[in-house]
Structures are given as structure tokens and as C-alpha cells.
Design a protein around this motif. Structure first.
Motif, PDB file in Angstrom:
ATOM      1  N   GLY A  10       0.863  -1.163  -0.155  1.00  0.00           N
ATOM      2  CA  GLY A  10      -0.028   0.073  -0.036  1.00  0.00           C
ATOM      3  C   GLY A  10       0.886   1.013  -0.038  1.00  0.00           C
ATOM      4  O   GLY A  10       2.032   1.158   0.054  1.00  0.00           O
ATOM      5  N   THR A  11       0.289   2.437  -0.202  1.00  0.00           N
ATOM      6  CA  THR A  11       1.033   3.773  -0.162  1.00  0.00           C
ATOM      7  C   THR A  11       0.809   4.388   1.016  1.00  0.00           C
ATOM      8  O   THR A  11       0.012   4.349   1.862  1.00  0.00           O
ATOM      9  CB  THR A  11       0.322   4.532  -1.301  1.00  0.00           C
ATOM     10  OG1 THR A  11      -0.891   4.931  -1.036  1.00  0.00           O
ATOM     11  CG2 THR A  11       0.289   3.676  -2.740  1.00  0.00           C
ATOM     12  N   VAL A 106       1.596  -7.465   7.701  1.00  0.00           N
ATOM     13  CA  VAL A 106       0.901  -6.436   8.232  1.00  0.00           C
ATOM     14  C   VAL A 106      -0.634  -6.245   8.342  1.00  0.00           C
ATOM     15  O   VAL A 106      -1.337  -7.068   7.544  1.00  0.00           O
ATOM     16  CB  VAL A 106       0.736  -5.360   6.886  1.00  0.00           C
ATOM     17  CG1 VAL A 106       0.223  -3.943   7.316  1.00  0.00           C
ATOM     18  CG2 VAL A 106       2.369  -5.039   6.464  1.00  0.00           C
ATOM     19  N   LEU A 108      -1.871  -4.076  11.374  1.00  0.00           N
ATOM     20  CA  LEU A 108      -2.327  -2.626  11.951  1.00  0.00           C
ATOM     21  C   LEU A 108      -1.232  -1.754  11.659  1.00  0.00           C
ATOM     22  O   LEU A 108      -0.284  -2.156  11.944  1.00  0.00           O
ATOM     23  CB  LEU A 108      -2.646  -2.718  13.498  1.00  0.00           C
ATOM     24  CG  LEU A 108      -3.631  -3.497  14.106  1.00  0.00           C
ATOM     25  CD1 LEU A 108      -3.903  -3.568  15.686  1.00  0.00           C
ATOM     26  CD2 LEU A 108      -5.192  -3.112  13.460  1.00  0.00           C
ATOM     27  N   LYS A 110       0.956   1.466  13.568  1.00  0.00           N
ATOM     28  CA  LYS A 110       1.451   1.923  14.614  1.00  0.00           C
ATOM     29  C   LYS A 110       0.241   2.960  15.057  1.00  0.00           C
ATOM     30  O   LYS A 110      -0.095   2.833  16.601  1.00  0.00           O
ATOM     31  CB  LYS A 110       2.418   2.767  14.584  1.00  0.00           C
ATOM     32  CG  LYS A 110       3.816   1.647  14.474  1.00  0.00           C
ATOM     33  CD  LYS A 110       5.133   2.457  14.953  1.00  0.00           C
ATOM     34  CE  LYS A 110       6.025   1.460  14.569  1.00  0.00           C
ATOM     35  NZ  LYS A 110       6.330   1.073  13.264  1.00  0.00           N
ATOM     36  N   HIS A 208       8.037   5.532  12.416  1.00  0.00           N
ATOM     37  CA  HIS A 208       6.795   5.193  11.281  1.00  0.00           C
ATOM     38  C   HIS A 208       7.786   4.421  10.134  1.00  0.00           C
ATOM     39  O   HIS A 208       8.646   4.769   9.484  1.00  0.00           O
ATOM     40  CB  HIS A 208       6.148   6.554  10.729  1.00  0.00           C
ATOM     41  CG  HIS A 208       5.069   6.324   9.784  1.00  0.00           C
ATOM     42  ND1 HIS A 208       4.286   5.581   9.662  1.00  0.00           N
ATOM     43  CD2 HIS A 208       4.921   7.018   8.491  1.00  0.00           C
ATOM     44  CE1 HIS A 208       3.410   5.636   8.710  1.00  0.00           C
ATOM     45  NE2 HIS A 208       3.863   6.558   7.834  1.00  0.00           N
ATOM     46  N   GLY A 209       6.972   3.492   9.879  1.00  0.00           N
ATOM     47  CA  GLY A 209       7.695   2.427   8.649  1.00  0.00           C
ATOM     48  C   GLY A 209       8.557   1.775   8.876  1.00  0.00           C
ATOM     49  O   GLY A 209       9.459   1.192   8.050  1.00  0.00           O
ATOM     50  N   CYS A 212       7.985  -2.040   7.346  1.00  0.00           N
ATOM     51  CA  CYS A 212       8.047  -2.007   5.962  1.00  0.00           C
ATOM     52  C   CYS A 212       9.537  -1.792   5.640  1.00  0.00           C
ATOM     53  O   CYS A 212       9.788  -2.679   4.658  1.00  0.00           O
ATOM     54  CB  CYS A 212       7.398  -0.686   5.627  1.00  0.00           C
ATOM     55  SG  CYS A 212       5.690  -0.204   6.061  1.00  0.00           S
TER      56      CYS A 212
HETATM   57  N1  PLP Z   1       1.067   2.107   5.745  1.00  0.00           N
HETATM   58  C1  PLP Z   1       1.368   1.108   4.720  1.00  0.00           C
HETATM   59  C2  PLP Z   1       0.805   1.294   3.535  1.00  0.00           C
HETATM   60  C3  PLP Z   1       1.922   0.080   5.447  1.00  0.00           C
HETATM   61  O1  PLP Z   1       2.156  -1.188   4.692  1.00  0.00           O
HETATM   62  C4  PLP Z   1       2.271  -0.031   6.774  1.00  0.00           C
HETATM   63  C5  PLP Z   1       2.924  -1.141   7.348  1.00  0.00           C
HETATM   64  O2  PLP Z   1       3.183  -2.140   6.643  1.00  0.00           O
HETATM   65  C6  PLP Z   1       2.194   0.982   7.602  1.00  0.00           C
HETATM   66  C7  PLP Z   1       1.509   2.149   7.056  1.00  0.00           C
HETATM   67  C8  PLP Z   1       2.493   0.963   9.085  1.00  0.00           C
HETATM   68  O3  PLP Z   1       3.230   1.917   9.311  1.00  0.00           O
HETATM   69  P1  PLP Z   1       3.841   2.107  10.976  1.00  0.00           P
HETATM   70  O4  PLP Z   1       5.082   1.543  10.889  1.00  0.00           O
HETATM   71  O5  PLP Z   1       3.501   3.616  11.249  1.00  0.00           O
HETATM   72  O6  PLP Z   1       2.957   1.131  11.855  1.00  0.00           O
END
Ligand code: PLP
Length: 265
Positions: A10-11, A106, A108, A110, A208-209, A212
Motif C-alpha cells: 500500500g501507499t 501487516v 495494523l 502503529k 513510522h514505517g 516496511c
Molecule cells: N502504511 C502502509 C501502507 C503499510 O504497509 C504499513 C505497514 O506495513 C504501515 C502504514 C504501517 O506503518 P507504521 O510503521 O507506522 O505502523
């Protein structure tokens, strides 16, 4: 030979997670990046505002466009939204016999916002697991996959890692960041053995991220490393540097991104 990697994810318009984080990670690690979008996510460092899942037929069309043209050496799968998306991605992994596939399970963000429908968790196990080389759950995700309570200590982590192997995973990197401890231990489980990786916790809100980024680094580095042990060590080293430099970026009002190009600027 240059490595070509694919992210199916996802973006994040704010640039810190999802496909944007994956492409930055691939680039920082010397790998050519390609992308298939599974969901358009209106999010930023403060949270997720809304999700627009991509039609499964159009995900198939994106995968065909890349895979009939570009040799892909490794892939990373992130956000999948729902069971129909999982089905189409699994079909294409099978059709093109993709090597070295990292599945970041993945569920949820954060911020607590859902990135996968609850009723699709079982499909990750039954439909996608046979086609991937390694899964990278955190503790709540491992618990959801196994329908049990999240591990609260490393003995439970070891039991759950072995249970995921027994359920059909070829390799498991179980991330211990949610443990209530000063260390953040990750455990790698392979049929031939297990290995504990330890990293000191970094005191920053700007994470954040991170999930990923770690899974994208695994996909980028696996073709450049001898085995999964070396790959995990190298990927964790990269993430550690990116997290340690995160505060120097200072992007957004919420949980900011890690610094993917900390080695360069
Ligand atoms: N947005 C997308 C598109 C993701 O794939 C992910 C996690 O894989 C996140 C957000 C999560 O980011 P965060 O590290 O803030 O939980």
C-alpha cells in the motif's frame, strides 16, 4: 548483475511507510525497485484517514505488466487489505514462480488503524504462506496468525516461532519489539535451526514505517547474502542506522519516518 526487487504493498503519501519506504530502502541498498500497489492509503505521520483498496483485477494487471517485462530477483509483500487481494497475489506468485518472497504480515498501523480485514488473517496462512520464503510477524501478528495470546517473553516467542514453521512457514523472523524489556530481541526460525538477534532500543518517536523498511531490506539483501542469517543481520544493521538518524529528518507532526538515506545525507 544488478538486482531487481518488487514491492507489492500500500501507499503512504507522507513518504515514510508502505511502497514509498520500500522504494527508498531498495534504492539505499543498491537494488532497482519496482512496485505493485494494493491500496491507496490517505495517511501521514499522525495516522490513517482512509483506505482505497485497488481492484484485484487491476492488481493482477500491474503484476502482469512488471513480471512479463522485468526479471525479478526478490519481492516483498506488505499491506494486502482483504482476502480477494491475497488470492490474486498468491495466484500471480504461483504463475510467475517468483523466487525469494518476503511476506510482512501487516495487520495494523502503529496508529492502531487496520490495514488488513480481520476476516482475511486466515487467508494469509492458508492461501499465501505456501508461496513465500519468509514471514516477518511482530508479536501481535504472530498471535493473530496462531489464534493465541501474544508472547510476553522469549520462551513464548520460541514456541510461537516453531508453531509458525510447523504451520507451513519456510522461515520466520519473529520481531520482539513489543516485549516489555530494555532489549528488542528478534528470533529467526528456519527448519535447520534458530538464531537470536539483539539490538538496543533507540529512544525516538520517529519509527513510522520500520516494519516496511525491515522487510524491504530483507528482500533487497537476500540475493546479496549467503543465507537468511547474514541477510537478517545486514537488514537489521541498516534499519538500526535509519532509526538512529530518524530525529535528524524531523518530518511531520506525529510519528516521523526513519532516515532511509542516512548513509548518504
Ligand atoms: N502504511 C502502509 C501502507 C503499510 O504497509 C504499513 C505497514 O506495513 C504501515 C502504514 C504501517 O506503518 P507504521 O510503521 O507506522 O505502523
Amino acid at each position: 548483475m544488478r538486482i531487481n526487487a518488487l514491492t507489492i504493498a500500500g501507499t503512504d503519501p507522507s513518504g515514510g511507510a508502505g511502497i514509498q519506504a520500500d522504494l527508498k530502502t531498495f534504492s539505499a541498498l543498491g537494488v532497482y525497485g519496482t512496485t505493485v500497489m494494493t491500496a491507496l492509503v490517505a495517511q501521514n505521520t499522525c495516522g490513517v484517514n482512509s483506505v482505497y483498496p485497488v481492484d484485484p483485477d487491476f492488481i493482477a494487471a500491474q503484476m502482469d505488466a512488471v513480471l512479463t517485462d522485468v526479471r525479478i530477483d526478490s519481492s516483498k509483500i506488505g499491506m494486502l487489505s482483504n482476502a480477494a487481494v491475497i488470492e490474486v497475489v498468491a495466484d500471480k506468485l504461483r504463475q510467475y514462480a517468483l523466487p525469494c518472497v518476503v511476506l510482512d504480515t501487516v495487520m495494523l498501523a502503529k496508529s492502531g488503524d487496520p490495514l488488513l480485514n480481520a476476516d482475511a488473517v486466515d487467508s494469509l496462512m492458508s492461501v499465501l504462506l505456501p508461496h513465500v520464503s519468509i514471514i516477518t510477524p511482530n508479536l501481535p501478528e504472530a498471535a493473530a496468525l496462531l489464534k493465541t495470546a501474544p508472547a510476553t517473553n522469549e520462551k513464548m516467542m520460541q514456541e510461537q516461532g516453531e508453531a509458525l514453521l510447523a504451520a507451513g512457514a519456510k522461515a520466520v523472523l519473529l520481531k520482539g519489539g513489543h516485549l516489555d524489556s530494555t532489549e528488542s530481541p528478534d528470533w529467526l526460525f528456519l527448519p535447520e535451526g534458530r538464531c537470536r538477534f539483539i539490538s538496543p532500543r533507540i529512544a525516538t518517536k520517529n519509527s513510522h514505517g520500520t516494519g516496511c523498511t525491515l522487510s524491504a531490506a530483507l528482500a533487497a539483501l537476500r540475493p546479496q547474502c549467503a543465507d537468511w542469517y547474514d541477510t537478517v543481520a545486514a537488514a537489521k544493521q541498516y534499519l538500526h542506522g535509519a532509526l538512529a538518524a530518524a530525529d535528524s529528518l524531523d518530518v511531520g507532526r506525529g510519528q516521523g519516518p526513519v532516515h532511509h538515506f542516512y548513509q548518504w545525507w
